[in-house]
Design an enzyme around this catalytic site. Sequence first.
Site, PDB file in Angstrom:
ATOM      1  N   ASN A   9       9.585-158.859 -88.757  1.00  0.00           N
ATOM      2  CA  ASN A   9      10.426-157.724 -89.146  1.00  0.00           C
ATOM      3  C   ASN A   9      11.618-158.273 -89.933  1.00  0.00           C
ATOM      4  O   ASN A   9      12.523-158.879 -89.359  1.00  0.00           O
ATOM      5  CB  ASN A   9      10.903-156.998 -87.877  1.00  0.00           C
ATOM      6  N   LYS A  11      13.905-156.673 -91.474  1.00  0.00           N
ATOM      7  CA  LYS A  11      15.098-155.812 -91.413  1.00  0.00           C
ATOM      8  C   LYS A  11      15.677-155.622 -92.828  1.00  0.00           C
ATOM      9  O   LYS A  11      14.909-155.611 -93.782  1.00  0.00           O
ATOM     10  CB  LYS A  11      16.117-156.405 -90.446  1.00  0.00           C
ATOM     11  N   HIS A  94      12.155-149.258 -83.256  1.00  0.00           N
ATOM     12  CA  HIS A  94      12.920-150.502 -83.098  1.00  0.00           C
ATOM     13  C   HIS A  94      14.286-150.197 -82.487  1.00  0.00           C
ATOM     14  O   HIS A  94      14.880-149.157 -82.771  1.00  0.00           O
ATOM     15  CB  HIS A  94      13.079-151.193 -84.457  1.00  0.00           C
ATOM     16  N   GLU A  96      17.148-151.157 -83.112  1.00  0.00           N
ATOM     17  CA  GLU A  96      18.241-150.859 -84.060  1.00  0.00           C
ATOM     18  C   GLU A  96      18.141-149.424 -84.565  1.00  0.00           C
ATOM     19  O   GLU A  96      19.157-148.783 -84.833  1.00  0.00           O
ATOM     20  CB  GLU A  96      18.207-151.879 -85.211  1.00  0.00           C
ATOM     21  N   GLU A 166      10.470-155.233 -76.463  1.00  0.00           N
ATOM     22  CA  GLU A 166      11.605-155.986 -76.975  1.00  0.00           C
ATOM     23  C   GLU A 166      12.843-155.682 -76.134  1.00  0.00           C
ATOM     24  O   GLU A 166      13.535-154.689 -76.390  1.00  0.00           O
ATOM     25  CB  GLU A 166      11.885-155.602 -78.429  1.00  0.00           C
ATOM     26  N   GLY A 172      18.074-160.802 -81.533  1.00  0.00           N
ATOM     27  CA  GLY A 172      19.086-161.363 -82.415  1.00  0.00           C
ATOM     28  C   GLY A 172      20.204-162.063 -81.672  1.00  0.00           C
ATOM     29  O   GLY A 172      21.231-162.413 -82.263  1.00  0.00           O
ATOM     30  N   SER A 212      14.276-162.956 -80.037  1.00  0.00           N
ATOM     31  CA  SER A 212      14.642-164.370 -80.222  1.00  0.00           C
ATOM     32  C   SER A 212      13.473-165.328 -80.021  1.00  0.00           C
ATOM     33  O   SER A 212      13.638-166.406 -79.454  1.00  0.00           O
ATOM     34  CB  SER A 212      15.817-164.745 -79.302  1.00  0.00           C
TER      35      SER A 212
HETATM   36  C1  PEP Z   1      13.452-157.844 -83.788  1.00  0.00           C
HETATM   37  O1  PEP Z   1      14.350-157.431 -84.474  1.00  0.00           O
HETATM   38  O2  PEP Z   1      12.439-157.143 -83.593  1.00  0.00           O
HETATM   39  C2  PEP Z   1      13.593-159.166 -83.193  1.00  0.00           C
HETATM   40  C3  PEP Z   1      12.768-159.523 -82.239  1.00  0.00           C
HETATM   41  O3  PEP Z   1      14.610-159.963 -83.679  1.00  0.00           O
HETATM   42  P1  PEP Z   1      14.908-161.478 -83.301  1.00  0.00           P
HETATM   43  O4  PEP Z   1      13.604-162.223 -83.331  1.00  0.00           O
HETATM   44  O5  PEP Z   1      15.856-161.949 -84.362  1.00  0.00           O
HETATM   45  O6  PEP Z   1      15.517-161.471 -81.940  1.00  0.00           O
END
Ligand code: PEP
Length: 249
Positions: A9, A11, A94, A96, A166, A172, A212
Site C-alpha cells: 500500500n 498510500k 484502511h 487511515e 491491521e 507506521g 510495520s
Molecule cells: C499499512 O498502511 O497498511 C501498513 C501496514 O503500514 P506499515 O507497514 O507502514 O505499518
Amino acid sequence: MRTQIVAGNWKMNKNQDETENLLSELSAKLPDSHATVIVAPTFVNLVTSKNALHSSTIKVAAQNMHFAENGAYTGEISSDMLLNIGIDIVILGHSERRSLFGEDDELLAKKVKTAIEKQMTVIFCFGEELEERKSDNHFSVVESQLKNAMFGLDEKSWQHIVLAYEPVWAIGTGETATPEQAQEMHAFIRNTISEAYNPTLANDVSILYGGSVKPNNAAEIFSKPDVDGGLIGGASLKADDFVEIIKAI
Ligand code: PEP
C-alpha cells in the site's frame, strides 16, 4: 485453497516518475514466488502502473473507491472508473480511511457491496486501536468490524474477499504485533467466520497481517499457520525491502 499474498500500500507517495522507477526496479528484482504480489499506487498513477506492469505478474490495486456508480461526489472515484482502466482489486477500510476520513462500518459495508457486485476483489482492512487492545477489547472490536461490514455478504461473495488484519497501533509506528499475537487474532478471525458461515469458507479466506512488516520480521510472522501474507506500507516503497518481504513468504 487460500492463496498467499504480499500487497504494498503506497498510500499518498510517489509521483509518476517515481512510480515508474519503483515498478521497474521491482519488476527487475522480483523473485520467483508462489505468492500473489500486488501494489497499490495512488489513483493518478494507476494507468502508469498498469502500463509499466503489462508483462509482469505483479497486480495493481486501488487504495479506495466510492460506493456509487457515478454522480455528484466531487473528488471521488467509482468502481466503474477503476474497472475501465483494468483495476479490479481495491483496498477498503484502511485505518487511515477510518480515522482521517471518517469511514465507518456502515459506509464500508456499502463500498464492499458495490465492489462485490462489480466482481472486484476486495482487500478489507480492519483492526483494533491501542486503547482497545489495552482494555482487552480487541477481539470484540474485530468481531464487530467484521460483522457490521462483511457478514451481510453471501457465501459466494467471499471468493472475492481478502482480509487484512491491521492493528492500528502497529501501522507506521515500527511497533509490530508479535507473531503469536498475529496468529492468535488470525485464528480468532477464521473461527468467527467459520461460525458465521462454515469451516470450509473460513479456511479458504486469505488473511493478511499488516503493521510495520519489515524484511527482518516478515518470515516469522508469515510462518504462522493462519497468516497468509502481508499488507505492507512503508517497506513497500523500497524495492529491496519489498522484495525481501516477498522472499520471506
Ligand atoms: C499499512 O498502511 O497498511 C501498513 C501496514 O503500514 P506499515 O507497514 O507502514 O505499518
